[in-house]
Scaffold this motif. Structure first.
Motif, PDB file in Angstrom:
ATOM      1  N   SER A  88       0.825  -1.205   0.000  1.00 45.16           N
ATOM      2  CA  SER A  88       0.000   0.000   0.000  1.00 45.16           C
ATOM      3  C   SER A  88       0.861   1.257   0.000  1.00 45.16           C
ATOM      4  O   SER A  88       2.054   1.204   0.335  1.00 45.16           O
ATOM      5  CB  SER A  88      -0.917   0.013   1.221  1.00 45.16           C
ATOM      6  OG  SER A  88      -0.142   0.191   2.407  1.00 45.16           O
ATOM      7  N   ILE A  90       0.588   3.475   2.111  1.00 44.86           N
ATOM      8  CA  ILE A  90       0.917   3.666   3.524  1.00 44.86           C
ATOM      9  C   ILE A  90       2.204   2.916   3.885  1.00 44.86           C
ATOM     10  O   ILE A  90       3.114   3.478   4.498  1.00 44.86           O
ATOM     11  CB  ILE A  90      -0.250   3.197   4.415  1.00 44.86           C
ATOM     12  CG1 ILE A  90      -1.475   4.056   4.144  1.00 44.86           C
ATOM     13  CG2 ILE A  90       0.131   3.210   5.888  1.00 44.86           C
ATOM     14  CD1 ILE A  90      -2.777   3.455   4.633  1.00 44.86           C
ATOM     15  N   ARG A 103      -1.178  14.576  -2.261  1.00 41.56           N
ATOM     16  CA  ARG A 103      -2.159  14.150  -3.266  1.00 41.56           C
ATOM     17  C   ARG A 103      -2.564  15.383  -4.060  1.00 41.56           C
ATOM     18  O   ARG A 103      -2.718  16.470  -3.506  1.00 41.56           O
ATOM     19  CB  ARG A 103      -3.384  13.529  -2.592  1.00 41.56           C
ATOM     20  CG  ARG A 103      -3.091  12.324  -1.727  1.00 41.56           C
ATOM     21  CD  ARG A 103      -2.647  11.118  -2.494  1.00 41.56           C
ATOM     22  NE  ARG A 103      -3.731  10.651  -3.336  1.00 41.56           N
ATOM     23  CZ  ARG A 103      -3.637   9.706  -4.243  1.00 41.56           C
ATOM     24  NH1 ARG A 103      -2.477   9.115  -4.458  1.00 41.56           N
ATOM     25  NH2 ARG A 103      -4.664   9.341  -4.958  1.00 41.56           N
ATOM     26  N   TYR A 117     -10.229   8.500   0.713  1.00 41.83           N
ATOM     27  CA  TYR A 117      -8.862   8.017   0.849  1.00 41.83           C
ATOM     28  C   TYR A 117      -8.194   8.654   2.070  1.00 41.83           C
ATOM     29  O   TYR A 117      -7.503   7.997   2.840  1.00 41.83           O
ATOM     30  CB  TYR A 117      -8.120   8.347  -0.442  1.00 41.83           C
ATOM     31  CG  TYR A 117      -6.779   7.696  -0.608  1.00 41.83           C
ATOM     32  CD1 TYR A 117      -6.601   6.330  -0.462  1.00 41.83           C
ATOM     33  CD2 TYR A 117      -5.668   8.465  -0.942  1.00 41.83           C
ATOM     34  CE1 TYR A 117      -5.368   5.741  -0.631  1.00 41.83           C
ATOM     35  CE2 TYR A 117      -4.422   7.887  -1.111  1.00 41.83           C
ATOM     36  CZ  TYR A 117      -4.284   6.531  -0.953  1.00 41.83           C
ATOM     37  OH  TYR A 117      -3.060   5.954  -1.112  1.00 41.83           O
ATOM     38  N   HIS A 118      -8.414   9.932   2.241  1.00 40.70           N
ATOM     39  CA  HIS A 118      -7.859  10.688   3.358  1.00 40.70           C
ATOM     40  C   HIS A 118      -8.304  10.083   4.695  1.00 40.70           C
ATOM     41  O   HIS A 118      -7.497   9.918   5.613  1.00 40.70           O
ATOM     42  CB  HIS A 118      -8.307  12.154   3.255  1.00 40.70           C
ATOM     43  CG  HIS A 118      -7.691  13.049   4.264  1.00 40.70           C
ATOM     44  ND1 HIS A 118      -6.544  13.759   4.013  1.00 40.70           N
ATOM     45  CD2 HIS A 118      -8.055  13.365   5.532  1.00 40.70           C
ATOM     46  CE1 HIS A 118      -6.230  14.467   5.079  1.00 40.70           C
ATOM     47  NE2 HIS A 118      -7.128  14.244   6.023  1.00 40.70           N
ATOM     48  N   PHE A 121      -6.578   6.579   5.153  1.00 38.32           N
ATOM     49  CA  PHE A 121      -5.146   6.764   5.408  1.00 38.32           C
ATOM     50  C   PHE A 121      -4.928   7.292   6.821  1.00 38.32           C
ATOM     51  O   PHE A 121      -4.056   6.818   7.542  1.00 38.32           O
ATOM     52  CB  PHE A 121      -4.558   7.728   4.375  1.00 38.32           C
ATOM     53  CG  PHE A 121      -3.056   7.754   4.366  1.00 38.32           C
ATOM     54  CD1 PHE A 121      -2.352   6.936   3.508  1.00 38.32           C
ATOM     55  CD2 PHE A 121      -2.354   8.587   5.217  1.00 38.32           C
ATOM     56  CE1 PHE A 121      -0.963   6.953   3.503  1.00 38.32           C
ATOM     57  CE2 PHE A 121      -0.970   8.604   5.224  1.00 38.32           C
ATOM     58  CZ  PHE A 121      -0.272   7.783   4.361  1.00 38.32           C
ATOM     59  N   GLU A 125      -2.588   5.334   9.410  1.00 43.41           N
ATOM     60  CA  GLU A 125      -1.287   5.937   9.735  1.00 43.41           C
ATOM     61  C   GLU A 125      -1.460   7.408  10.102  1.00 43.41           C
ATOM     62  O   GLU A 125      -1.141   8.300   9.309  1.00 43.41           O
ATOM     63  CB  GLU A 125      -0.323   5.782   8.558  1.00 43.41           C
ATOM     64  CG  GLU A 125       1.090   6.214   8.874  1.00 43.41           C
ATOM     65  CD  GLU A 125       1.659   5.542  10.119  1.00 43.41           C
ATOM     66  OE1 GLU A 125       1.706   6.193  11.176  1.00 43.41           O
ATOM     67  OE2 GLU A 125       2.058   4.369  10.042  1.00 43.41           O
ATOM     68  N   MET A 130      -1.745  13.596   5.345  1.00 42.62           N
ATOM     69  CA  MET A 130      -1.972  13.676   3.906  1.00 42.62           C
ATOM     70  C   MET A 130      -2.274  15.143   3.577  1.00 42.62           C
ATOM     71  O   MET A 130      -3.144  15.759   4.183  1.00 42.62           O
ATOM     72  CB  MET A 130      -3.146  12.782   3.501  1.00 42.62           C
ATOM     73  CG  MET A 130      -3.390  12.766   2.009  1.00 42.62           C
ATOM     74  SD  MET A 130      -4.706  11.618   1.571  1.00 42.62           S
ATOM     75  CE  MET A 130      -3.852  10.068   1.769  1.00 42.62           C
TER      76      MET A 130
END
Length: 175
Positions: A88, A90, A103, A117-118, A121, A125, A130
């Protein structure tokens, strides 16, 4: 607390890298000490360009942006180029010591995907923020798929990609 040195990961398929992607790289370079541009591959997807070709084109395109037109063709010290597969974003970010993930955003439809996605993620993590960068309005409609499609139709793509990528596309679609 801000890390002593910041390293941003900017990952994508970059098939091929476009002027929109490069705008994001340039903006990221004004914020982070190092920007690591990485080609991520999916085992079920086959691109127009192989991973090594994409890595080469990323480097060439970044060097094409040199305003001084330097004869010494080398990547700036603050840019790294890499690739990952089978892991990934990550995991790759952790592996390279990224302090942030960058991004790019172009259109509202990008925001919807990136918002999801944010959230994922951030849960997996939270120590690596991000950061979303909006490209210049000139590049809002620029995409790799548009560059491939127009190049395949023998249309001018110089407004979408750098000379290095334009030449590589022409070679892919010659004949």
């Amino acid at each position: 607390m801000k890390p002593a040195q910041t390293r941003a990961l900017y990952a994508g398929s970059f098939d091929p890298i476009t002027r929109g992607h490069l705008d994001i790289v340039q903006k990221a370079l004004t914020t982070f000490d190092i920007v690591h541009v990485a080609v991520g591959t999916h085992p079920d997807k086959r691109g127009l360009f192989g991973v090594d070709e994409r890595l080469h084109l990323i480097g060439e395109s970044i060097m094409d942006l040199d305003p001084a037109g330097s004869r010494i063709r080398s990547l700036p010290e603050q840019v790294e180029v890499g690739a990952f597969a089978g892991e990934s974003v990550i995991k790759y970010a952790r592996r390279i010591g990224a302090t942030h993930v960058v991004r790019g955003l172009r259109q509202f439809s990008d925001f919807d995907d990136e918002f999801r996605y944010h959230g994922v993620f951030g849960r997996l993590e939270p120590s690596i923020p991000m950061i979303h960068i909006i490209c210049r309005e000139t590049f809002l409609h620029v995409s790799s798929s548009t560059a491939r499609e127009l190049a395949g139709l023998k249309e001018d793509v110089s407004w979408l990609v750098t000379p290095s990528v334009e030449q590589a596309l022409a070679e892919k679609f010659s004949g």
